[in-house]
Design an enzyme around this catalytic site. Structure first.
Site, PDB file in Angstrom:
ATOM      1  N   ARG A 102       0.874  -1.181   0.000  1.00  0.00           N
ATOM      2  CA  ARG A 102       0.000   0.000   0.000  1.00  0.00           C
ATOM      3  C   ARG A 102       0.901   1.216   0.000  1.00  0.00           C
ATOM      4  O   ARG A 102       1.707   1.407   0.910  1.00  0.00           O
ATOM      5  CB  ARG A 102      -0.917   0.006   1.224  1.00  0.00           C
ATOM      6  N   HIS A 129      -7.411   0.707  -6.350  1.00  0.00           N
ATOM      7  CA  HIS A 129      -7.628  -0.139  -5.172  1.00  0.00           C
ATOM      8  C   HIS A 129      -8.306  -1.448  -5.631  1.00  0.00           C
ATOM      9  O   HIS A 129      -9.470  -1.698  -5.330  1.00  0.00           O
ATOM     10  CB  HIS A 129      -8.478   0.613  -4.143  1.00  0.00           C
ATOM     11  N   GLN A 132     -10.100  -3.970  -3.097  1.00  0.00           N
ATOM     12  CA  GLN A 132     -11.398  -3.507  -2.618  1.00  0.00           C
ATOM     13  C   GLN A 132     -12.473  -3.798  -3.661  1.00  0.00           C
ATOM     14  O   GLN A 132     -13.563  -4.270  -3.336  1.00  0.00           O
ATOM     15  CB  GLN A 132     -11.337  -2.001  -2.325  1.00  0.00           C
ATOM     16  N   ASP A 219     -17.260   7.277  -1.549  1.00  0.00           N
ATOM     17  CA  ASP A 219     -15.990   7.196  -0.814  1.00  0.00           C
ATOM     18  C   ASP A 219     -15.692   8.598  -0.271  1.00  0.00           C
ATOM     19  O   ASP A 219     -16.338   9.579  -0.659  1.00  0.00           O
ATOM     20  CB  ASP A 219     -14.885   6.701  -1.767  1.00  0.00           C
ATOM     21  N   CYS A 259     -16.337   1.741   0.673  1.00  0.00           N
ATOM     22  CA  CYS A 259     -15.139   0.943   0.957  1.00  0.00           C
ATOM     23  C   CYS A 259     -14.706   1.069   2.417  1.00  0.00           C
ATOM     24  O   CYS A 259     -14.020   0.193   2.929  1.00  0.00           O
ATOM     25  CB  CYS A 259     -14.006   1.360   0.023  1.00  0.00           C
ATOM     26  N   ARG A 287     -13.619  -8.602   1.837  1.00  0.00           N
ATOM     27  CA  ARG A 287     -12.195  -8.332   1.582  1.00  0.00           C
ATOM     28  C   ARG A 287     -11.384  -9.584   1.899  1.00  0.00           C
ATOM     29  O   ARG A 287     -10.459  -9.952   1.174  1.00  0.00           O
ATOM     30  CB  ARG A 287     -11.692  -7.165   2.468  1.00  0.00           C
TER      31      ARG A 287
HETATM   32  N1  NVA Z   1      -9.941   6.849  -1.350  1.00  0.00           N
HETATM   33  C1  NVA Z   1      -9.593   6.378  -0.037  1.00  0.00           C
HETATM   34  C2  NVA Z   1      -9.852   4.910   0.078  1.00  0.00           C
HETATM   35  C3  NVA Z   1      -9.537   4.311   1.424  1.00  0.00           C
HETATM   36  C4  NVA Z   1      -9.757   2.829   1.466  1.00  0.00           C
HETATM   37  C5  NVA Z   1      -8.128   6.698   0.236  1.00  0.00           C
HETATM   38  O1  NVA Z   1      -7.307   6.506  -0.667  1.00  0.00           O
HETATM   39  O2  NVA Z   1      -7.809   7.142   1.329  1.00  0.00           O
HETATM   40  N1   CP Z   2     -11.189  -0.054   2.529  1.00  0.00           N
HETATM   41  C1   CP Z   2      -9.917  -0.144   2.945  1.00  0.00           C
HETATM   42  O1   CP Z   2      -8.994  -0.417   2.183  1.00  0.00           O
HETATM   43  O2   CP Z   2      -9.764   0.046   4.286  1.00  0.00           O
HETATM   44  P1   CP Z   2      -8.386   0.239   5.085  1.00  0.00           P
HETATM   45  O3   CP Z   2      -7.838   1.575   4.668  1.00  0.00           O
HETATM   46  O4   CP Z   2      -8.794   0.192   6.517  1.00  0.00           O
HETATM   47  O5   CP Z   2      -7.450  -0.864   4.723  1.00  0.00           O
END
Ligand code: NVA
Ligand code: CP
Length: 300
Positions: A102, A129, A132, A219, A259, A287
């Site tokens: 990540r 992502h 997800q 989101d 998500c 997930r």
């Molecule tokens: N768009 C959000 C998704 C989190 C799972 C982010 O990147 O923070």
């Molecule tokens: N939806 C998602 O990826 O959650 P986290 O940021 O908690 O991993």
């Protein structure tokens, strides 16, 4: 399927095959059947951003498959002090059977796959992502039976989630509409691809996108790394909320997905969130199953 870097790299058949395996693994888990599909396999989990779901579902998932997960915070890795990703990739390939990462730049994930010799899984970048969205697709199929004839609407920022949902929806045959403010559109190349390959619409009007939708997705307005833009974004997105009024034009049996983490009172109201909590938390659970399927496909 050698890696999971972004959904564009997967065929429709790859996606359906992951979803089928995810359904099977969920059934096995729910019925107390435990099989060591990945006995002794080691998965590194690199995190340059915070996480609840991704971290816990990957750690639990690899454990349930008989393997071992190593949580690697970038604060502690040399990568956080500037060691090139090319070198990190080659070193980790000597120890591990797979890497989940990540991070911010999609290029870093692509480079990890390019320079390493083991499967790489994108656990979220600023661009995509995919894990997800595989769980989202799994949830939609559980509730609706199939993807045929479904319309998905996305309300809000044209961010990593929007980018990946566009690809997931179009590849599985759903139509897709997004409502976002000017200047916050999804990736331009993806929009072009979606228009050429499916039924895709983009508008600044929430109700236009949500009209007759089977699935409404939203989101956060400010993603991880955009904290300094929060105020500006709150202003730009204030009309882009999934609320009862917006949902009044969707299909009566509409699903709402998120998500998570969610900001109640911003992109979604408390009322809508709680009314759809069952599917949102099924989505979060999925997930685990979807990622176990991805790990089996890539690491076995
Ligand atoms: N768009 C959000 C998704 C989190 C799972 C982010 O990147 O923070
Ligand atoms: N939806 C998602 O990826 O959650 P986290 O940021 O908690 O991993």
């Amino acid at each position: 399927m050698r890696h999971l870097l972004k959904l564009q790299d997967l065929t429709r058949e790859d996606i359906l095959s992951v979803l089928n395996l995810a359904d099977q693994l969920k059934f096995e888990r729910n019925n107390g059947i435990q099989k060591d599909y990945l006995k002794g396999k080691k998965l590194g989990l690199i995190f340059q951003k915070a996480s609840t779901r991704t971290r816990v579902s990957f750690e639990v998932g690899i454990y349930e498959l008989g393997g071992y997960g190593l949580f690697l915070s970038s604060n502690d890795l040399q990568i956080g002090r500037g060691e090139p990703v090319q070198d990190t990739a080659r070193v980790l390939s000597r120890y591990l059977d797979g890497i989940m990462i990540r991070t911010f730049a999609q290029q870093e994930v692509e480079d990890l796959a390019k320079y390493g010799s083991i499967p790489v899984i994108n656990g979220l970048t600023d661009y995509a992502h995919p894990c997800q969205v595989l769980a989202d697709l799994m949830t939609i199929r559980e509730y609706k039976g199939s993807f045929k004839g479904l319309k998905m609407a996305f309300v809000g920022d044209g961010n990593n989630m929007a980018n990946s949902l566009i690809v997931g929806a179009i590849k599985t045959g759903m139509s897709f509409a997004i409502a976002c403010p000017k200047g916050y559109e999804p990736d331009a190349e993806l929009i072009k691809w979606a228009k050429e390959n499916g039924d895709f619409a983009i508008t600044t009007d929430v109700k236009e996108a949500v009209k007759d939708a089977d699935v409404v997705y939203t989101d956060v307005w400010a993603s991880m790394g955009q904290e300094s833009e929060r105020k500006k974004r709150a202003e730009a997105f204030k009309k882009y909320q999934v609320n009862a009024d917006a949902l009044s034009v969707a299909k009566p049996d509409v699903m709402c997905l998120h998500c998570l983490p969610a900001h109640r009172g911003e992109e979604i109201t408390e009322e809508v969130f709680e009314a759809h909590a069952k599917e949102i938390f099924d989505e979060a659970e999925n997930r685990l199953h979807a990622q176990k399927a991805v790990m089996v496909k890539l690491l076995k």
